[in-house]
Scaffold this motif. Structure first.
Motif, short mmCIF file in Angstrom:
data_model
loop_
_atom_site.label_atom_id
_atom_site.label_comp_id
_atom_site.label_asym_id
_atom_site.label_seq_id
_atom_site.Cartn_x
_atom_site.Cartn_y
_atom_site.Cartn_z
N ALA A 1 0.45 -1.61 -0.49
CA ALA A 1 0.14 0.39 -0.01
C ALA A 1 0.60 1.52 -0.40
O ALA A 1 0.79 2.27 -1.03
N VAL A 2 1.94 1.36 0.43
CA VAL A 2 3.12 2.42 0.79
C VAL A 2 3.45 2.96 -0.70
O VAL A 2 3.36 3.67 -0.81
N THR A 3 3.88 0.84 -0.95
CA THR A 3 4.77 1.65 -1.89
C THR A 3 4.16 2.07 -3.30
O THR A 3 4.54 2.74 -4.08
N SER A 4 2.92 1.31 -3.52
CA SER A 4 1.96 2.05 -4.70
C SER A 4 1.49 3.50 -4.61
O SER A 4 1.33 4.07 -5.52
N ASN A 5 1.15 3.99 -2.77
CA ASN A 5 0.87 5.05 -3.13
C ASN A 5 1.89 6.03 -3.54
O ASN A 5 2.03 7.33 -4.41
N THR A 6 3.49 5.82 -3.11
CA THR A 6 4.38 6.48 -3.47
C THR A 6 5.58 6.45 -4.62
O THR A 6 4.78 7.44 -5.05
N THR A 7 5.29 5.79 -5.21
CA THR A 7 5.01 4.96 -7.09
C THR A 7 3.84 5.78 -7.99
O THR A 7 4.32 6.15 -8.86
N LEU B 1 6.98 -3.42 -7.51
CA LEU B 1 7.94 -4.92 -7.28
C LEU B 1 7.66 -4.32 -5.51
O LEU B 1 7.69 -3.10 -5.02
N SER B 2 7.45 -6.07 -5.16
CA SER B 2 7.20 -5.77 -3.67
C SER B 2 9.06 -5.31 -3.44
O SER B 2 9.94 -6.04 -4.08
#
Length: 253
Positions: free
Chosen positions: A129-135, A174-175
């Motif tokens: 979730a954090v990665t998605s929002n950031t990216t 990517l995770s």
């Protein structure tokens, strides 16, 4: 502790469905059963499940075919199969299974695998979730670049921002484990890497669980690369030896 965790058991053998269902229920999981993939899909359409235990050898429609038809939002899947060869296990993982267990299996081992998959998924979801929002936010900025990048076959891997872009500049999500694995490949290009080497170079802080998860990480990474432009043959399997990162890699375009 597991009362809100719902598991769907899919097997044409009623005895196996009952045995697994009763065992998991004793350990606090809410279980439902389906006799075939058709019934499984009907239940998935109307109910929420946290994990699927899916048999491979079923009449009319086998488990691998059913697995292929599951969407990206499907819960994690553990495959059960009377055919327990390495080839069948790898095929199942490549098609999206989170784990693969040979039948007959010890119910306690299945329980341990279920707990590991659920723990892995729970750990990945907040990061995702954090990665998605950031990216997504970064993707709106033109020419995102930390200055610490690797380039291969038109792709750009930003080591500083931990982002991957395909040749069309599309962002590939990517995770953390997938990014570490890709970095291990990109830093050792055009040479055959064994599974042990990949473990040594890509394991993170959660190394104990990563030993068991690397096959899943690798299959998911290859699928994500294939979703990008020209990424279907970036990582090649070398039979009985390991894996080869095909393109050359450079620090600049």
């Amino acid at each position: 502790m597991n009362l809100d965790t719902r598991i769907l058991i899919v097997d044409d053998d009623e005895g196996i469905r009952s045995l697994i269902g009763e065992f998991l229920a004793k350990h606090g999981y809410e279980t439902r059963t389906a006799a075939d993939p058709l019934e499984m899909r009907a239940m998935l359409a109307g109910e929420r499940f946290d994990l699927i235990v899916l048999d491979v050898m079923m009449p009319r429609e086998d488990g691998l075919t059913a697995l292929r038809q599951l969407g990206r939002d499907a819960p994690p899947v553990i495959m059960l199969s009377a055919v327990g060869s390495d080839v069948d296990r790898i095929v199942g993982l490549e098609m999206g299974a989170d784990d693969y267990l040979a039948k007959p299996c010890n119910p306690r081992e299945l329980l341990a695998r279920i707990r590991t998959v659920l723990r892995r998924r729970a750990a990945a979801e907040p990061d995702a979730a954090v990665t998605s929002n950031t990216t997504l936010a970064l993707a709106r900025v033109a020419d995102v670049d930390s200055g610490e990048c690797l380039h291969f076959a038109g792709w750009r891997m930003d080591l500083g921002l931990r982002l991957l872009f395909d040749p069309t500049n599309a962002l590939i999500s990517l995770s953390d484990g997938e990014f570490r694995l890709l970095r291990a490949f990109a830093e050792h290009p055009r040479r055959v890497l064994t599974r042990d080497q990949l473990l040594d170079w890509s394991r993170g802080e959660d190394s104990d669980h990563y030993d068991r998860a690397i096959d899943v990480q690798l299959s998911r990474l290859r699928r994500k690369l294939a979703d990008g432009q020209g990424g279907s043959d970036i990582i090649r399997t070398v039979r009985n030896e390991g894996y080869l990162f095909v393109p050359s890699v450079g620090p600049t375009n």
